[in-house]
Design a protein around this motif. Structure first.
Motif, PDB file in Angstrom:
ATOM      1  N   VAL A  26      41.823  72.320  23.519  1.00  0.00           N
ATOM      2  CA  VAL A  26      43.328  72.039  23.425  1.00  0.00           C
ATOM      3  C   VAL A  26      43.609  72.707  24.890  1.00  0.00           C
ATOM      4  O   VAL A  26      43.626  73.744  25.389  1.00  0.00           O
ATOM      5  CB  VAL A  26      44.099  72.949  22.271  1.00  0.00           C
ATOM      6  CG1 VAL A  26      45.419  72.740  22.589  1.00  0.00           C
ATOM      7  CG2 VAL A  26      43.525  72.510  21.150  1.00  0.00           C
TER       8      VAL A  26
ATOM      9  N   LEU B  52      43.183  67.350  23.020  1.00  0.00           N
ATOM     10  CA  LEU B  52      44.348  67.517  22.776  1.00  0.00           C
ATOM     11  C   LEU B  52      45.260  68.268  23.794  1.00  0.00           C
ATOM     12  O   LEU B  52      44.756  69.199  24.479  1.00  0.00           O
ATOM     13  CB  LEU B  52      44.795  68.065  21.355  1.00  0.00           C
ATOM     14  CG  LEU B  52      46.347  67.939  20.749  1.00  0.00           C
ATOM     15  CD1 LEU B  52      46.199  67.576  19.344  1.00  0.00           C
ATOM     16  CD2 LEU B  52      47.064  69.300  21.031  1.00  0.00           C
TER      17      LEU B  52
ATOM     18  N   PRO C 286      45.683  62.736  22.444  1.00  0.00           N
ATOM     19  CA  PRO C 286      46.966  63.046  21.795  1.00  0.00           C
ATOM     20  C   PRO C 286      47.724  64.075  22.837  1.00  0.00           C
ATOM     21  O   PRO C 286      47.167  65.088  23.051  1.00  0.00           O
ATOM     22  CB  PRO C 286      46.429  63.506  20.610  1.00  0.00           C
ATOM     23  CG  PRO C 286      45.166  63.876  20.734  1.00  0.00           C
ATOM     24  CD  PRO C 286      44.481  63.206  21.669  1.00  0.00           C
TER      25      PRO C 286
ATOM     26  N   HIS D 253      46.543  66.343  14.291  1.00  0.00           N
ATOM     27  CA  HIS D 253      46.430  65.331  15.210  1.00  0.00           C
ATOM     28  C   HIS D 253      44.895  65.364  15.788  1.00  0.00           C
ATOM     29  O   HIS D 253      44.603  64.299  16.254  1.00  0.00           O
ATOM     30  CB  HIS D 253      47.510  65.468  16.313  1.00  0.00           C
ATOM     31  CG  HIS D 253      48.870  65.218  15.995  1.00  0.00           C
ATOM     32  ND1 HIS D 253      49.196  63.904  15.564  1.00  0.00           N
ATOM     33  CD2 HIS D 253      49.947  66.046  15.779  1.00  0.00           C
ATOM     34  CE1 HIS D 253      50.566  63.714  15.586  1.00  0.00           C
ATOM     35  NE2 HIS D 253      50.978  64.958  15.182  1.00  0.00           N
ATOM     36  N   LEU D 254      44.401  66.493  15.651  1.00  0.00           N
ATOM     37  CA  LEU D 254      42.870  66.298  15.940  1.00  0.00           C
ATOM     38  C   LEU D 254      42.066  65.698  14.862  1.00  0.00           C
ATOM     39  O   LEU D 254      41.145  64.895  15.205  1.00  0.00           O
ATOM     40  CB  LEU D 254      42.253  68.071  16.222  1.00  0.00           C
ATOM     41  CG  LEU D 254      42.678  68.400  17.434  1.00  0.00           C
ATOM     42  CD1 LEU D 254      42.025  69.975  17.281  1.00  0.00           C
ATOM     43  CD2 LEU D 254      42.206  67.921  18.627  1.00  0.00           C
TER      44      LEU D 254
ATOM     45  N   LYS E  17      42.762  62.067  15.504  1.00  0.00           N
ATOM     46  CA  LYS E  17      42.017  61.524  16.686  1.00  0.00           C
ATOM     47  C   LYS E  17      40.505  61.364  16.301  1.00  0.00           C
ATOM     48  O   LYS E  17      40.084  60.380  16.760  1.00  0.00           O
ATOM     49  CB  LYS E  17      41.987  62.733  17.731  1.00  0.00           C
ATOM     50  CG  LYS E  17      41.412  62.172  19.251  1.00  0.00           C
ATOM     51  CD  LYS E  17      41.561  63.164  20.234  1.00  0.00           C
ATOM     52  CE  LYS E  17      40.661  62.943  21.468  1.00  0.00           C
ATOM     53  NZ  LYS E  17      39.468  63.180  21.396  1.00  0.00           N
TER      54      LYS E  17
END
Length: 298
Positions: free
Chosen positions: A7, A49, A78, A119-120, A123
């Motif tokens: 991240v 991300l 993302p 969101h990971l 993805k």
């Protein structure tokens, strides 16, 4: 042990970065950038991300997000915007630029962890779907759909730059007999072994695809001499492979396209005719098309 996802936290305030690090500690690997310019550079290294602050000097988060989404190398990453503002207009602006979510300050660790995890996961699902859309599910090679797209792009480039594109078609010999005698589960293992042999035999920039059943296509940016050497080398390796103790051979068809040969479907017809001749000439051989003639070697 599965590697931690990466991240990228982007914020010009060090305290905010430290807070994000603490939120994600032990769950993700955290990179940090103190400016939009630094973010754009680090994004090229493909973090999973990006947590992007909207209020930064020189280049704000909205501008950075827009540039990320305009770049084909980073558009798929993302982006979650992090802001002290909670107005609907600000949120809509970020989402319109391609951000996937919005986190408002003050930072709540549980919210950050949940949004990042969600969101990971999304993805990962998208990546799997994209892979399935472009690859043959049994062998992992590219499929016919992606082959056609790749060929169209490279044939167009070949015409512009006056380069050559070699087309190799491989059809495994008597594969139906192998399936009938040993069972389809054995046939599948053989197809996987042959596919690995092909992947190991060609460069990463070459296109290796399974187009159905026991048929494969290899596209290379090379001339006839190099293509013949590579195809013949694969033919010999194939007959020595003996997956599960079973002898496997293949009939190969080869041709080299030039600037006047840009219809991929026609190239496949010519390659298929070469394979038919290889079958008729006893199988386990290479036939290449040159100046309107089919010539058998091997």
């Amino acid at each position: 042990m599965e590697a931690l996802s990466v991240v990228l936290v982007v914020d010009d305030v060090k305290t905010n970065v430290l807070i994000m690090r603490q939120c994600l500690k032990g769950q993700h690997q955290v990179w940090a950038a103190a400016s939009g310019k630094e973010c754009l550079a680090l994004a090229k290294q493909q973090p999973d991300l990006i947590l992007l602050a909207t209020d930064m000097p020189d280049m704000n988060g909205y501008e950075v997000c827009q540039q990320l989404k305009m770049d084909t190398e980073t558009a798929h990453i993302p982006v979650i915007l992090v802001t002290a503002k909670d107005a609907n207009d600000d949120e809509q602006k970020g989402l319109a630029l391609g951000a996937v979510d919005y986190i408002t300050k003050p930072i709540r660790p549980a919210i950050v962890r949940a949004r990042v995890a969600t969101h990971l996961q999304l993805k990962s699902h998208r990546s799997k779907l994209q892979f399935m859309a472009l690859h043959d599910q049994l062998t992992g090679l590219y499929n016919r759909h992606f082959l056609a797209e790749w060929a169209a792009q490279h044939l167009s480039s070949m015409a512009r730059h006056q380069t050559e594109l070699s087309v190799v078609m491989l059809d495994l010999d008597d594969f139906k007999k192998i399936n009938d005698f040993n069972g389809h589960h054995v046939g599948d293992k053989i197809l996987q072994a042959v596919s690995k042999c092909l992947q190991d035999s060609f460069r990463k920039e070459d296109m290796v695809a399974r187009i159905g059943g026991e048929e494969f296509i290899i596209l290379m940016e090379s001339g006839m001499t190099e293509a013949r050497e590579k195809a013949e080398g694969v033919r010999q390796r194939l007959q020595q492979l003996k997956p599960m103790g079973i002898t496997v051979t293949g009939s190969f068809g080869l041709l080299v396209a030039n600037a006047q040969m840009t219809d991929f479907s026609h190239l496949l017809v010519l390659a298929e005719e070469a394979v038919y001749k290889a079958k008729a000439d006893g199988r386990n051989c290479l036939v290449y098309y040159d100046n309107g003639q089919y010539i058998t070697v091997g």
